[in-house]
Design a protein around this motif. Structure first.
Motif, PDB file in Angstrom:
ATOM      1  N   LYS A 228       0.839  -1.221   0.000  1.00  0.00           N
ATOM      2  CA  LYS A 228       0.000   0.000   0.000  1.00  0.00           C
ATOM      3  C   LYS A 228       0.859   1.250   0.000  1.00  0.00           C
ATOM      4  CE  LYS A 228      -4.206  -1.911   1.922  1.00  0.00           C
ATOM      5  NZ  LYS A 228      -4.868  -2.313   3.167  1.00  0.00           N
ATOM      6  N   GLU A 232       0.798   3.918  -2.972  1.00  0.00           N
ATOM      7  CA  GLU A 232       0.518   5.329  -2.669  1.00  0.00           C
ATOM      8  C   GLU A 232       1.576   6.236  -3.295  1.00  0.00           C
ATOM      9  OE1 GLU A 232      -0.698   7.469   1.419  1.00  0.00           O
ATOM     10  OE2 GLU A 232       1.431   6.968   1.350  1.00  0.00           O
ATOM     11  N   THR A 235       1.464   6.227  -7.181  1.00  0.00           N
ATOM     12  CA  THR A 235       0.354   7.053  -7.667  1.00  0.00           C
ATOM     13  C   THR A 235       0.768   8.526  -7.679  1.00  0.00           C
ATOM     14  OG1 THR A 235      -1.230   5.472  -6.790  1.00  0.00           O
ATOM     15  CG2 THR A 235      -2.068   7.683  -7.233  1.00  0.00           C
ATOM     16  N   ARG A 236       1.423   8.917  -6.605  1.00  0.00           N
ATOM     17  CA  ARG A 236       1.811  10.321  -6.482  1.00  0.00           C
ATOM     18  C   ARG A 236       2.936  10.703  -7.447  1.00  0.00           C
ATOM     19  NH1 ARG A 236       4.319  13.332  -1.208  1.00  0.00           N
ATOM     20  NH2 ARG A 236       5.246  15.037  -2.400  1.00  0.00           N
ATOM     21  N   LEU A 403       0.172   5.173   6.155  1.00  0.00           N
ATOM     22  CA  LEU A 403      -0.148   5.801   4.874  1.00  0.00           C
ATOM     23  C   LEU A 403      -0.440   7.281   5.120  1.00  0.00           C
ATOM     24  CD1 LEU A 403      -2.557   3.067   3.462  1.00  0.00           C
ATOM     25  CD2 LEU A 403      -0.349   3.712   2.455  1.00  0.00           C
ATOM     26  N   ALA A 404      -0.449   8.059   4.037  1.00  0.00           N
ATOM     27  CA  ALA A 404      -0.900   9.458   4.086  1.00  0.00           C
ATOM     28  C   ALA A 404      -0.126  10.323   5.078  1.00  0.00           C
ATOM     29  CB  ALA A 404      -2.408   9.516   4.403  1.00  0.00           C
TER      30      ALA A 404
END
Lengths: 430, 200
Positions: A228, A232, A235-236, A403-404
Motif C-alpha cells: 500500500k 501510494e 500514484t503520487r 499511509l498518508a
C-alpha cells in the motif's frame, strides 16, 4: 523474557562470595572452546563479532570466500545511480581487531560427526559449535532459457557486486523511451520489498533522466511487502493507475508469472504474453546458499531451525542464521540476519557453558526508498515460541509506516535509513 | 555519570578479577546484553550511533530513557519506527535496557556536517538560553537529554517537533523556547544545535 532474574541471582552470588575460599567447581575449563562461523555477510559477520563481544575467551573463526563483501542493502541506490558500489564494500579488518580469526577460503563441507569444516584450500577447522550464514543461491533452472551465464545479459543484481554494476550500466545505456522489465521472484526470497524499491528508484531515475521510459514488473505473486505504501507513492510520483503510468505491475493472477526467457531477444515469456525489455532484470526463485544445502541443513530448500537456539533440526551442533534459515514470521532481511546472529551467539555461548538458553525479543527494521528524500519502513518484534517451533511476530507492536503521512515524515525516514546503514555496517563488521 | 554499573555486572567483574568464573553470573549479564544487542543496528554498537540521524542512546539517564520509551509506547512522543518498536518491550525489559545503556559511555565519534561559522553564535545563545538545564556544554543530563555530540539531524527533528507543539515541553523549557524565538527567531536554533553537535 529475562532470565535468570537479576535480583534473586544477586543474592545467590553474594552468598557464593561470602562462602569464598571453598572450592569453585566451575572454575577450571581446560581447552578454549571453538566456534566456526561460515559466511561473511551481515549474519555471519555479526555472529562472529558478537561471539567475541559476549565471550572474549572463545576462539572464533570466520570463513568467507571473498576478501570483502558488498552489502545488498542500499544496492538499489547503486542501480539508480544514487550511490557508488564502492560505498557498499566492507572488509574484515574490524573483525580481526575484535579478535576474530578471519580465513579467506571457500568452505567445501561440514563433517558434523568429526565436528570439522573443510575448505577448498585444503584446511580443516575443528569446532565445538558451528554457525552457518550461507545466504541464498538462485534456482537458475527454474526459468527455461535462464542460467548463470544468461545473468550476464539479464542481470539479477540480487547479490551486490559486479551484477549491480552491470544492471546500472545497462540502465545508463538505455535510450529514453525504453522499457525496463523487472521479474520479481516467488516467496520466499531475500529482501521482500527489494524488487519494488528497485522499480521505484529506477522509475525515479527515469523521471529525472529518461522521462519517456517505462518500468514493467512481472510478478510471480499477487501481493508484496509494503504494497500500500509503494502504491501510494507510485500514484503520487509516477501516475500509477493511469493510462500513462511509468510503472506497471502485473501480478500472478493477471499472468505475471515468468516461465521462460529468450535471452538473445531480451524477451521474457509470462503467462500474460511476451515482454520485450530494453533492460531485463530477472530476479530468480531462491534457495538456501550452497554450503547449507551441501551440509544437509536445507532438506526442503531452506534450513529448518529451533527458534530458541537457531540450531539446525537436521544437523546437531550446527546453527543456521539469516536468509538460509526458516525463521517463520521473520523476513529474510539484513537486519533480521544481524538480530538472529546476536541471539544465536548468546545461545551458542550458553550451550557451550552448559547453561540454560534464555530467550530475548528479536528486531527487524527495514527501509525502502522511492526517491532520495522519500522513504518508509517496516519494523517487527519477534519472539521464539517456548517449543522453538516458530519465531512469532508480536501483534501488539511493529508494522509499517502509516499511509498518508506528510513529506517531513518520509524525509525523516530517509535520513534514518542512511543512518541505519552506517550503524548496521559498523555493528556487523566492526 | 557514565560510571553507573549494575551491581550484578560489578560483582561479575569482581569475580572475574580474582580469577573466578561464575557461569551463572555471566549468564545474567549475557541475558541483558542479548536483550540490548538488537538496538545497535540503528543506534550503534553499545548505543553510540555512527550514523548521522539516529541518536546515541548510551549514557542517557535511566529516567530519561524510560520516559522516552513510555512516550513511544503510548504514541505521545513523536517517532517514526520507535513508536512501533517500543511497544514490543514490557516495563521490566525497558528498565533493564535503560540501566544497560545508562552504564555505557556516550561516544562522540564526530563525522557530522558541522557549519563552523555557526559555532560562536551558537555557543553565545546556548549560554544564555540553554545551559541552565543543559549543563557542562550539554554533556550533563539531569532530567534532560544529552546534547553534547548528539546527532544534529535528530536534534533538528526534535526542535521542530517542540516548536510545532507535537512534543511536550515542561514550563521552563517552553518559556526559554518562546523567549529565544521572540529575541532571535526560530532559525537561531540551528546555530545552537551546530554548537552542541560539535561538543567533543
Amino acid at each position: 523474557m529475562l532470565a535468570p532474574d537479576r535480583r534473586s541471582f544477586l543474592k545467590l552470588t553474594a552468598a557464593g562470595v561470602a562462602a569464598a575460599g571453598v572450592s569453585m567447581p566451575w572454575v577450571a575449563r581446560a581447552a578454549t572452546q571453538r566456534v566456526v562461523v561460515i559466511g561473511g555477510g551481515p549474519g555471519g559477520a555479526t555472529a562472529a563479532h558478537y561471539l567475541k563481544r559476549f565471550a572474549p575467551e572463545l576462539d572464533v573463526t570466520l570463513i568467507e570466500a571473498n576478501a570483502n563483501y558488498h552489502t545488498c542493502f542500499m544496492s538499489n541506490e547503486v542501480v539508480a545511480g544514487l550511490r557508488k558500489l564502492d560505498e557498499l564494500a566492507v572488509g574484515f579488518d574490524g573483525l580481526k581487531k575484535a579478535g576474530v580469526t578471519v580465513v579467506t577460503d571457500l568452505v567445501t563441507g561440514i563433517d558434523a560427526t568429526a565436528k570439522t569444516v573443510a575448505t577448498k584450500g585444503g584446511q580443516s577447522f575443528g569446532y565445538d559449535r558451528c554457525i552457518v550464514a550461507a545466504g541464498i543461491d538462485f534456482k537458475f533452472d527454474a526459468i527455461a532459457g535462464y542460467s548463470a551465464e544468461a545473468a550476464e545479459a539479464m542481470p539479477h543484481a540480487y547479490k551486490a557486486g559486479p551484477q549491480t554494476t552491470l544492471l546500472r550500466r545497462q540502465l545508463e545505456a538505455m535510450p529514453d523511451g525504453g522499457t525496463f522489465v523487472l521479474v520479481a521472484p516467488p516467496n520466499p526470497f531475500r529482501c521482500p520489498p527489494g524488487p519494488y524499491e528497485r522499480a521505484s528508484l529506477v522509475a525515479d531515475y527515469f523521471k529525472r533522466n529518461k522521462p519517456k521510459s517505462k518500468v514493467v514488473i512481472l510478478d510471480a505473486k499477487d501481493a508484496f511487502s509494503k504494497q500500500k505504501l509503494f502504491e501510494e507513492a507510485w500514484t503520487r510520483f509516477f501516475g500509477y493507475g493511469t493510462a500513462d503510468s511509468m510503472i506497471t505491475w502485473v501480478p500472478a493472477k493477471q499472468g505475471g508469472t515468468v516461465k521462460e526467457v529468450d535471452v538473445a531477444g531480451r524477451t521474457v515469456v509470462a503467462e500474460a504474453g511476451r515482454f520485450k525489455g530494453d533492460v531485463v532484470n530477472l530476479i530468480p526463485p531462491q534457495m538456501a546458499g550452497r554450503i547449507a544445502r551441501d551440509a544437509g541443513l536445507a532438506e526442503k530448500g531452506w534450513a529448518a531451525i529451533d527458534a530458541r537456539t537457531f540450531e539446525s533440526k537436521a544437523v546437531p551442533g550446527v546453527h543456521v542464521i539469516g536468509d538460509a534459515a526458516v525463521a517463520t514470521a521473520m523476513p529474510k532481511s539484513g537486519y533480521a540476519a544481524s538480530s538472529q546472529a546476536k541471539a544465536a551467539a548468546a545461545a551458542v555461548i550458553q550451550l557451550l557453558r552448559g547453561q540454560p538458553v534464555f530467550s530475548v525479543p528479536l528486531i527487524n527494521t527495514c527501509y525502502s526508498f522511492i526517491n532520495k528524500d522519500y522513504c518508509f519502513s517496516i519494523a517487527g518484534i519477534y519472539e521464539p515460541s517456548p517449543d522453538g517451533a516458530t519465531l512469532a511476530e508480536r501483534t501488539d507492536a511493529g508494522g509499517t509506516s502509516p499511509l498518508a503521512k506528510d513529506d517531513d515524515y518520509r524525509l525523516r525516514e530517509a535520513r534514518y535509513a542512511h543512518s541505519w546503514f552506517d550503524n548496521i555496517v559498523k555493528d556487523s563488521w566492526g | 555519570m557514565s560510571t553507573q554499573r549494575t551491581p550484578v555486572s560489578f560483582l561479575a567483574a569482581a569475580l572475574l578479577a580474582v580469577g573466578w568464573t561464575s557461569h551463572a553470573a555471566l549468564a545474567a549479564d549475557l541475558a541483558v546484553e542479548a536483550l540490548a544487542a538488537p538496538c545497535a543496528g540503528c543506534h550503534g554498537t553499545d548505543g553510540t550511533s555512527v550514523g548521522l540521524a539516529a541518536p546515541t542512546i548510551a549514557g542517557l539517564p535511566k529516567d530519561y530513557f524510560n520516559e522516552a520509551m513510555f512516550g513511544y509506547k503510548t504514541d505521545t512522543k513523536p517517532a517514526t519506527v520507535m513508536g512501533r518498536i517500543a511497544k514490543g518491550y514490557d516495563d521490566k525489559q525497558t528498565e533493564a535496557l535503560a540501566a544497560h545503556f545508562a552504564a555505557k559511555p556516550f561516544g562522540r565519534p564526530g563525522g557530522q556536517a558541522i557549519d563552523s561559522a555557526r559555532l560562536a553564535k551558537g555557543r553565545e545563545l546556548a549560554d544564555k538560553y540553554c545551559q541552565k538545564c543543559h549543563e557542562n556544554e550539554g554533556r550533563d543530563a539531569d532530567g534532560v537529554g544529552v546534547l553534547a555530540g548528539q546527532k544534529l539531524t535528530y536534534m533538528q527533528f526534535s526542535v521542530s517537533d517542540f516548536l510545532a507543539g507535537k512534543r511536550e515541553m515542561d514550563k521552563r523549557q517552553k518559556a526559554r523556547f518562546e523567549e529565544l524565538v521572540k529575541d532571535h527567531g526560530a532559525p537561531a536554533f540551528t546555530d545552537i544545535l551546530h554548537y552542541y553537535a560539535n561538543v567533543k
